[in-house]
Design a protein around this motif. Structure first.
Motif, PDB file in Angstrom:
ATOM      1  N   ALA A   1     -69.983  37.169  21.182  1.00 27.80           N
ATOM      2  CA  ALA A   1     -70.322  36.299  22.310  1.00 27.80           C
ATOM      3  C   ALA A   1     -69.059  35.686  22.898  1.00 27.80           C
ATOM      4  N   GLN A   2     -68.115  35.304  22.033  1.00 27.20           N
ATOM      5  CA  GLN A   2     -66.850  34.732  22.473  1.00 27.20           C
ATOM      6  C   GLN A   2     -65.834  34.825  21.344  1.00 27.20           C
ATOM      7  N   VAL A   3     -64.600  35.135  21.700  1.00 26.40           N
ATOM      8  CA  VAL A   3     -63.506  35.164  20.729  1.00 26.40           C
ATOM      9  C   VAL A   3     -62.439  34.182  21.169  1.00 26.40           C
ATOM     10  N   PHE A   4     -61.964  33.392  20.219  1.00 29.07           N
ATOM     11  CA  PHE A   4     -60.840  32.484  20.439  1.00 29.07           C
ATOM     12  C   PHE A   4     -59.683  32.962  19.569  1.00 29.07           C
TER      13      PHE A   4
ATOM     14  N   SER B   1     -54.101  40.305  17.448  1.00 29.83           N
ATOM     15  CA  SER B   1     -54.454  40.706  18.811  1.00 29.83           C
ATOM     16  C   SER B   1     -55.387  41.917  18.809  1.00 29.83           C
ATOM     17  N   ASP B   2     -55.114  42.901  17.923  1.00 26.30           N
ATOM     18  CA  ASP B   2     -55.985  44.083  17.841  1.00 26.30           C
ATOM     19  C   ASP B   2     -57.410  43.688  17.468  1.00 26.30           C
ATOM     20  N   ILE B   3     -57.525  42.853  16.436  1.00 28.27           N
ATOM     21  CA  ILE B   3     -58.853  42.447  15.953  1.00 28.27           C
ATOM     22  C   ILE B   3     -59.571  41.605  16.992  1.00 28.27           C
ATOM     23  N   ALA B   4     -58.853  40.681  17.637  1.00 29.85           N
ATOM     24  CA  ALA B   4     -59.462  39.845  18.669  1.00 29.85           C
ATOM     25  C   ALA B   4     -59.972  40.698  19.827  1.00 29.85           C
ATOM     26  N   VAL B   5     -59.162  41.668  20.253  1.00 29.50           N
ATOM     27  CA  VAL B   5     -59.565  42.548  21.364  1.00 29.50           C
ATOM     28  C   VAL B   5     -60.801  43.345  20.988  1.00 29.50           C
ATOM     29  N   GLU B   6     -60.809  43.935  19.786  1.00 30.54           N
ATOM     30  CA  GLU B   6     -61.938  44.773  19.378  1.00 30.54           C
ATOM     31  C   GLU B   6     -63.209  43.946  19.228  1.00 30.54           C
ATOM     32  N   LEU B   7     -63.099  42.774  18.607  1.00 32.25           N
ATOM     33  CA  LEU B   7     -64.277  41.928  18.412  1.00 32.25           C
ATOM     34  C   LEU B   7     -64.817  41.398  19.731  1.00 32.25           C
ATOM     35  N   SER B   8     -63.939  41.187  20.705  1.00 34.42           N
ATOM     36  CA  SER B   8     -64.368  40.610  21.990  1.00 34.42           C
ATOM     37  C   SER B   8     -65.319  41.520  22.750  1.00 34.42           C
TER      38      SER B   8
ATOM     39  N   TYR C   1     -60.637  38.567  31.531  1.00 33.10           N
ATOM     40  CA  TYR C   1     -62.094  38.632  31.614  1.00 33.10           C
ATOM     41  C   TYR C   1     -62.753  37.361  31.067  1.00 33.10           C
ATOM     42  N   GLY C   2     -62.005  36.585  30.257  1.00 32.50           N
ATOM     43  CA  GLY C   2     -62.600  35.434  29.590  1.00 32.50           C
ATOM     44  C   GLY C   2     -63.225  35.775  28.263  1.00 32.50           C
TER      45      GLY C   2
ATOM     46  N   GLN D   1     -38.060  40.778  31.811  1.00 30.99           N
ATOM     47  CA  GLN D   1     -38.748  42.022  31.497  1.00 30.99           C
ATOM     48  C   GLN D   1     -40.127  41.758  30.894  1.00 30.99           C
ATOM     49  N   MET D   2     -40.195  40.781  29.989  1.00 32.40           N
ATOM     50  CA  MET D   2     -41.460  40.472  29.337  1.00 32.40           C
ATOM     51  C   MET D   2     -42.490  39.941  30.329  1.00 32.40           C
ATOM     52  N   ASN D   3     -42.033  39.177  31.319  1.00 27.31           N
ATOM     53  CA  ASN D   3     -42.945  38.584  32.293  1.00 27.31           C
ATOM     54  C   ASN D   3     -43.231  39.499  33.478  1.00 27.31           C
ATOM     55  N   ARG D   4     -42.631  40.680  33.488  1.00 28.23           N
ATOM     56  CA  ARG D   4     -42.834  41.609  34.602  1.00 28.23           C
ATOM     57  C   ARG D   4     -44.273  42.103  34.649  1.00 28.23           C
ATOM     58  N   TRP D   5     -44.868  42.343  33.481  1.00 29.75           N
ATOM     59  CA  TRP D   5     -46.247  42.832  33.399  1.00 29.75           C
ATOM     60  C   TRP D   5     -47.228  41.726  33.801  1.00 29.75           C
ATOM     61  N   PHE D   6     -47.080  40.541  33.204  1.00 29.84           N
ATOM     62  CA  PHE D   6     -47.882  39.376  33.564  1.00 29.84           C
ATOM     63  C   PHE D   6     -47.123  38.123  33.124  1.00 29.84           C
ATOM     64  N   ASN D   7     -47.420  37.016  33.794  1.00 27.31           N
ATOM     65  CA  ASN D   7     -46.762  35.750  33.477  1.00 27.31           C
ATOM     66  C   ASN D   7     -47.394  35.159  32.215  1.00 27.31           C
ATOM     67  N   HIS D   8     -46.624  35.101  31.137  1.00 21.23           N
ATOM     68  CA  HIS D   8     -47.154  34.653  29.852  1.00 21.23           C
ATOM     69  C   HIS D   8     -47.620  33.193  29.889  1.00 21.23           C
ATOM     70  N   GLU D   9     -46.957  32.392  30.690  1.00 26.61           N
ATOM     71  CA  GLU D   9     -47.345  30.982  30.768  1.00 26.61           C
ATOM     72  C   GLU D   9     -48.749  30.839  31.353  1.00 26.61           C
ATOM     73  N   ASN D  10     -49.068  31.640  32.357  1.00 25.09           N
ATOM     74  CA  ASN D  10     -50.390  31.584  32.977  1.00 25.09           C
ATOM     75  C   ASN D  10     -51.493  31.999  32.016  1.00 25.09           C
ATOM     76  N   TYR D  11     -51.159  32.803  31.027  1.00 23.74           N
ATOM     77  CA  TYR D  11     -52.152  33.301  30.077  1.00 23.74           C
ATOM     78  C   TYR D  11     -52.158  32.517  28.763  1.00 23.74           C
ATOM     79  N   GLY D  12     -51.363  31.444  28.687  1.00 27.60           N
ATOM     80  CA  GLY D  12     -51.319  30.621  27.485  1.00 27.60           C
ATOM     81  C   GLY D  12     -50.605  31.261  26.324  1.00 27.60           C
ATOM     82  N   LEU D  13     -49.771  32.259  26.594  1.00 24.18           N
ATOM     83  CA  LEU D  13     -49.096  33.001  25.526  1.00 24.18           C
ATOM     84  C   LEU D  13     -47.597  32.771  25.467  1.00 24.18           C
ATOM     85  N   MET D  14     -47.059  32.002  26.416  1.00 20.89           N
ATOM     86  CA  MET D  14     -45.613  31.778  26.437  1.00 20.89           C
ATOM     87  C   MET D  14     -45.128  31.270  25.077  1.00 20.89           C
ATOM     88  N   PRO D  15     -44.163  31.966  24.462  1.00 14.78           N
ATOM     89  CA  PRO D  15     -43.649  31.513  23.168  1.00 14.78           C
ATOM     90  C   PRO D  15     -43.085  30.098  23.257  1.00 14.78           C
TER      91      PRO D  15
END
Length: 474
Positions: free
Chosen positions: A170-173, A159-166, A256-257, A221-235
């Protein structure tokens, strides 16, 4: 071609990228008898953490005990090990080998050295025309401008590397098989997450409440900040109590995309990635494998520390259970949901007392994997765990602070071996050390604090009065 400077990455040593920030706060990460300076930020850049270590070493005059630029080649039992428990350690420095005999050995090499790069799990990787490498080789985002980058993995490094590279690419997956919970470093009222999460009271609740209730509360508690399912991160298994990611920026970069979350990589071609859900991403320039590490102890006699299926069997996560003499221990081979530094410090304090023969071991004892439970278990055995009940009678203010406040390491210096006279003061002054680096703009003191404090006192008095009123009915 992107320049990955191999000279910055040494075999046999851990390697970090330049922007690494600690995931645990300074008050929860310092050694138990040496608080970090007040002006240090709540979470430390790796250079600041190194500065703290240097201050610590100077304070306790430890440099004379450290041999730098020295490689351990082998650690072997002495011929009379069954009676002495001694070890022959062979080292190399400046091209010269040296041998010495030691009464005991601690292996503190950690488990972030040998990269796990499972290329066989990615069909087509041999045909891929772009560049690929393990996250261990990543140092900074320069050279990745306008690239289309695929990061494989969903841990903290990924996650750190993806965020920094983004911010340059042009695009990070980011590709994940199972997903993960994501937490921010900032928690209630702006305090560090671990000072809020790790308290004796909250740990007690997690231990006594039904497991299903605990899992449900954790999910909320985990979903209080943001809904993980909406962001494709739900475990995939949302009830799995897996270590979450600590990232302040990942959700916003996804919003941001700049980062797109993808499923597991099914196949790679010369320039594209095919994913398990049937989608395809074309024109991939770079693949970063953030696929973790494997355990390796090349200097130890086989099979002193057995590694099977990437798991190590150690008593209390420290001692090889089959040794005739408990004179070798591994320190730091544990992944706590909390700071590693107080953990390894207590491990070292516990191990040294075993080495000294202060107490034996009971292999029937059940191991605890919970951060607080594990620390308490070690502290209790060496006599460094404070008794909250007796403390409640002698010094109730301190007892309340320990039970409801951040569960940091200072409390393990209140009593027992290594007792430190400054422990009590460190507990009561931790808030000012947390807030000090934020007070860069002078403000008039608000009266709301005094009102809030008075309300708390009145509330406490109401509870006490109600308690004594009930006693009169018995």
């Amino acid at each position: 071609m992107i320049d990955i400077k191999q000279e910055d990455i040494e075999d046999g040593l851990a390697s970090i990228y330049q922007s690494v920030i600690t995931n645990t706060s300074k008050e929860m990460s310092c050694f138990s008898d040496f608080p970090m300076p007040e002006d240090f930020p709540k979470f430390l850049h790796n250079s600041k953490l190194l500065e703290y270590f240097r201050i610590f070493v100077k304070k306790f005059d430890l440099l004379k005990y450290i041999q730098f630029q020295t490689t351990v080649l082998s650690v072997k039992k002495c011929p009379d090990f069954s009676s002495t428990g001694q070890w022959v350690v062979v080292t190399e420095s400046n091209g010269k080998e040296q041998s010495a005999v030691f009464d005991a050995v601690m292996v503190c090499s950690g488990h972030h050295i040998l990269p796990h790069l499972p290329l066989e799990s990615f069909p087509g990787i041999q045909k891929f025309k772009g560049q690929y490498f393990h996250s261990r080789q990543y140092k900074h985002p320069e050279g990745f401008e306008r690239k289309r980058i695929l990061v494989i993995g969903i841990g903290n490094s990924a996650s750190d590397i993806a965020v920094e590279l983004s911010k340059k690419a042009a695009q990070v997956f980011i590709s994940t098989r199972h997903g993960s919970w994501v937490m921010g470093r900032i928690s209630e009222d702006g305090y560090p997450w671990d000072m809020v999460f790790h308290t004796c009271f909250s740990s007690m609740l997690r231990n006594v409440l039904p497991r299903r209730v605990v899992k449900w509360v954790m999910e909320q508690q985990m979903n209080r900040w943001f809904n993980h399912e909406n962001y494709g991160l739900m475990p995939q298994n949302k009830y799995l109590m897996k270590e979450p990611i600590l990232s302040d920026d990942l959700p916003s970069r996804i919003l941001y995309g700049a980062i797109k979350v993808k499923s597991r990589v099914k196949e790679l071609t010369e320039t594209s990635a095919l994913f398990e859900d049937g989608t395809v991403e074309e024109d991939i320039d770079v693949i970063v494998f953030a696929t973790g590490y494997t355990f390796s102890f090349p200097f130890l006699e086989d099979p002193l520390v057995k590694v099977e299926n990437n798991m190590v069997s150690l008593y209390k996560y420290m001692f090889p259970p089959h040794l005739e003499k408990s004179t070798l221990a591994c320190i730091g081979l544990i992944q706590p949901l909390g700071s590693i530094f107080p953990t390894v410090e207590l491990q070292a304090r516990w191990v040294t007392r075993v080495f000294k023969g202060k107490f034996g071991e009971s292999n029937s004892q059940i191991l605890q994997t919970s951060y607080i439970d594990y620390l308490d278990e070690l502290a209790l055995e060496i006599g460094a765990k404070p008794d909250l009940l007796s403390l409640l009678l002698k010094e109730p203010k301190l007892a309340v602070k320990l039970y409801f406040g951040p569960y940091n390491s200072y409390q393990y210096r209140l009593v027992g071996p290594g007792q430190w006279n400054g422990a009590r003061s460190a507990i009561f002054t931790q808030k000012q050390r947390i807030l000090k680096p934020l007070k860069t703009r002078a403000l008039k003191t608000s009266s709301n604090f005094q009102v809030s404090f008075l309300l708390k006192i009145l509330g406490l008095l109401a509870v006490v009065v109600a308690f004594f009123f009930q006693l009169q009915w018995f």
